[in-house]
Design a protein around this motif. Sequence first.
Motif, PDB file in Angstrom:
ATOM      1  N   ALA A 199     -27.744  13.639  35.696  1.00  0.00           N
ATOM      2  CA  ALA A 199     -27.789  14.083  37.089  1.00  0.00           C
ATOM      3  C   ALA A 199     -26.776  15.185  37.336  1.00  0.00           C
ATOM      4  N   ALA A 200     -27.132  16.087  38.257  1.00  0.00           N
ATOM      5  CA  ALA A 200     -26.208  17.147  38.657  1.00  0.00           C
ATOM      6  C   ALA A 200     -26.317  17.306  40.169  1.00  0.00           C
ATOM      7  N   PRO A 201     -25.249  17.240  40.887  1.00  0.00           N
ATOM      8  CA  PRO A 201     -23.895  16.980  40.384  1.00  0.00           C
ATOM      9  C   PRO A 201     -23.758  15.540  39.904  1.00  0.00           C
ATOM     10  N   PHE A 202     -22.846  15.343  38.997  1.00  0.00           N
ATOM     11  CA  PHE A 202     -22.596  14.011  38.455  1.00  0.00           C
ATOM     12  C   PHE A 202     -21.445  13.413  39.257  1.00  0.00           C
ATOM     13  N   ASP A 203     -21.802  12.865  40.408  1.00  0.00           N
ATOM     14  CA  ASP A 203     -20.812  12.342  41.347  1.00  0.00           C
ATOM     15  C   ASP A 203     -20.593  10.843  41.119  1.00  0.00           C
ATOM     16  N   ALA A 204     -19.886  10.195  42.026  1.00  0.00           N
ATOM     17  CA  ALA A 204     -19.565   8.769  41.881  1.00  0.00           C
ATOM     18  C   ALA A 204     -20.834   7.923  41.806  1.00  0.00           C
ATOM     19  N   ALA A 205     -21.826   8.240  42.635  1.00  0.00           N
ATOM     20  CA  ALA A 205     -23.074   7.475  42.615  1.00  0.00           C
ATOM     21  C   ALA A 205     -23.811   7.671  41.291  1.00  0.00           C
ATOM     22  N   ALA A 206     -23.823   8.897  40.787  1.00  0.00           N
ATOM     23  CA  ALA A 206     -24.476   9.169  39.503  1.00  0.00           C
ATOM     24  C   ALA A 206     -23.756   8.450  38.368  1.00  0.00           C
ATOM     25  N   ALA A 207     -22.431   8.445  38.406  1.00  0.00           N
ATOM     26  CA  ALA A 207     -21.657   7.755  37.371  1.00  0.00           C
ATOM     27  C   ALA A 207     -21.954   6.262  37.393  1.00  0.00           C
ATOM     28  N   ARG A 208     -22.004   5.652  38.584  1.00  0.00           N
ATOM     29  CA  ARG A 208     -22.297   4.218  38.699  1.00  0.00           C
ATOM     30  C   ARG A 208     -23.700   3.928  38.193  1.00  0.00           C
ATOM     31  N   ALA A 209     -24.682   4.740  38.596  1.00  0.00           N
ATOM     32  CA  ALA A 209     -26.061   4.536  38.150  1.00  0.00           C
ATOM     33  C   ALA A 209     -26.163   4.683  36.628  1.00  0.00           C
ATOM     34  N   TYR A 210     -25.463   5.664  36.074  1.00  0.00           N
ATOM     35  CA  TYR A 210     -25.479   5.873  34.626  1.00  0.00           C
ATOM     36  C   TYR A 210     -24.888   4.661  33.913  1.00  0.00           C
ATOM     37  N   LEU A 211     -23.724   4.219  34.360  1.00  0.00           N
ATOM     38  CA  LEU A 211     -23.079   3.061  33.730  1.00  0.00           C
ATOM     39  C   LEU A 211     -23.972   1.830  33.821  1.00  0.00           C
ATOM     40  N   ASP A 212     -24.572   1.594  34.986  1.00  0.00           N
ATOM     41  CA  ASP A 212     -25.480   0.450  35.132  1.00  0.00           C
ATOM     42  C   ASP A 212     -26.662   0.568  34.179  1.00  0.00           C
ATOM     43  N   GLY A 213     -27.185   1.764  34.006  1.00  0.00           N
ATOM     44  CA  GLY A 213     -28.331   1.980  33.126  1.00  0.00           C
ATOM     45  C   GLY A 213     -28.016   1.794  31.652  1.00  0.00           C
ATOM     46  N   VAL A 214     -26.858   2.269  31.225  1.00  0.00           N
ATOM     47  CA  VAL A 214     -26.530   2.165  29.795  1.00  0.00           C
ATOM     48  C   VAL A 214     -26.060   0.771  29.433  1.00  0.00           C
ATOM     49  N   THR A 215     -25.513   0.041  30.394  1.00  0.00           N
ATOM     50  CA  THR A 215     -25.039  -1.306  30.101  1.00  0.00           C
ATOM     51  C   THR A 215     -26.203  -2.252  29.855  1.00  0.00           C
ATOM     52  N   GLY A 216     -27.314  -2.020  30.521  1.00  0.00           N
ATOM     53  CA  GLY A 216     -28.450  -2.928  30.374  1.00  0.00           C
ATOM     54  C   GLY A 216     -29.559  -2.387  29.503  1.00  0.00           C
ATOM     55  N   ALA A 217     -29.243  -1.531  28.556  1.00  0.00           N
ATOM     56  CA  ALA A 217     -30.266  -0.902  27.708  1.00  0.00           C
ATOM     57  C   ALA A 217     -30.084  -1.332  26.256  1.00  0.00           C
ATOM     58  N   PRO A 218     -30.642  -2.489  25.879  1.00  0.00           N
ATOM     59  CA  PRO A 218     -30.397  -2.993  24.514  1.00  0.00           C
ATOM     60  C   PRO A 218     -30.982  -2.128  23.404  1.00  0.00           C
ATOM     61  N   ARG A 219     -31.984  -1.309  23.699  1.00  0.00           N
ATOM     62  CA  ARG A 219     -32.592  -0.481  22.659  1.00  0.00           C
ATOM     63  C   ARG A 219     -31.908   0.865  22.527  1.00  0.00           C
ATOM     64  N   ARG A 220     -30.887   1.090  23.362  1.00  0.00           N
ATOM     65  CA  ARG A 220     -30.099   2.327  23.285  1.00  0.00           C
ATOM     66  C   ARG A 220     -28.634   1.938  23.200  1.00  0.00           C
ATOM     67  N   LEU A 221     -27.938   2.554  22.285  1.00  0.00           N
ATOM     68  CA  LEU A 221     -26.515   2.297  22.101  1.00  0.00           C
ATOM     69  C   LEU A 221     -25.746   3.518  22.587  1.00  0.00           C
ATOM     70  N   HIS A 222     -25.050   3.376  23.713  1.00  0.00           N
ATOM     71  CA  HIS A 222     -24.253   4.457  24.313  1.00  0.00           C
ATOM     72  C   HIS A 222     -22.787   4.123  24.089  1.00  0.00           C
ATOM     73  N   LEU A 223     -22.082   4.951  23.338  1.00  0.00           N
ATOM     74  CA  LEU A 223     -20.678   4.678  23.044  1.00  0.00           C
ATOM     75  C   LEU A 223     -19.791   5.838  23.484  1.00  0.00           C
ATOM     76  N   ALA A 224     -18.673   5.472  24.089  1.00  0.00           N
ATOM     77  CA  ALA A 224     -17.660   6.459  24.449  1.00  0.00           C
ATOM     78  C   ALA A 224     -16.966   6.911  23.172  1.00  0.00           C
ATOM     79  N   ILE A 225     -16.775   8.208  23.035  1.00  0.00           N
ATOM     80  CA  ILE A 225     -16.032   8.771  21.909  1.00  0.00           C
ATOM     81  C   ILE A 225     -14.555   8.744  22.290  1.00  0.00           C
ATOM     82  N   THR A 226     -13.746   8.054  21.494  1.00  0.00           N
ATOM     83  CA  THR A 226     -12.305   8.024  21.732  1.00  0.00           C
ATOM     84  C   THR A 226     -11.578   8.206  20.396  1.00  0.00           C
TER      85      THR A 226
END
Length: 173
Positions: free
Chosen positions: A43-70
């Motif tokens: 999403a653009a702009p990637f605001d607070a609502a977009a960040a929350r929606a993204y996090l909610d989407g990646v947390t419940g997606a067992p067929r996709r592995l989303h990992l933070a690079i640290t």
Amino acid sequence: MTADGTPLLTAHGLLLREWTPADLPVLRELFDDPGIAYRTPLAAPFDAAAARAYLDGVTGAPRRLHLAITTDGRTPLGEVLLDRDRGTIGYVVGAAHRGRGLATRALRAMTEYAHRTEGTDRVLLEIEPDNAASAAVARSAGYRRAAGIAAETVTDKGRTYELLTWEHLAPAA
């Protein structure tokens, strides 16, 4: 991170971990970028609502592995993801963290994971023909253009473009 707080993948000087609610401000900082908006379906702009929606989407997606690079297990510098059904990997590094080899190292780590742990014989990337930086990352991580696969035409956010397929084959046993 797993339930006990350990990174999911540790390789090439990186600690790749799951996103957490504490990462919401960093997600906004990393993904609210015109270059990322242009090249990804984020999403653009990637605001607070977009960040929350993204996090909610990646947390419940067992067929996709989303990992933070640290590099320290804490501070996200970007993301690497694996679509287990399609065998595709995507990656993005925040603008402030580019030029440190993070994308190449994260791509190598996720590719190795896909081959060894997921049993994926052929891992794929989809890259726009004019995205020289992403093509350089792909080459550095041992990928090559896939022969015999036509470019895919995509329309997203009002923009139509082509994606070329790159591949990495599992090492012979």
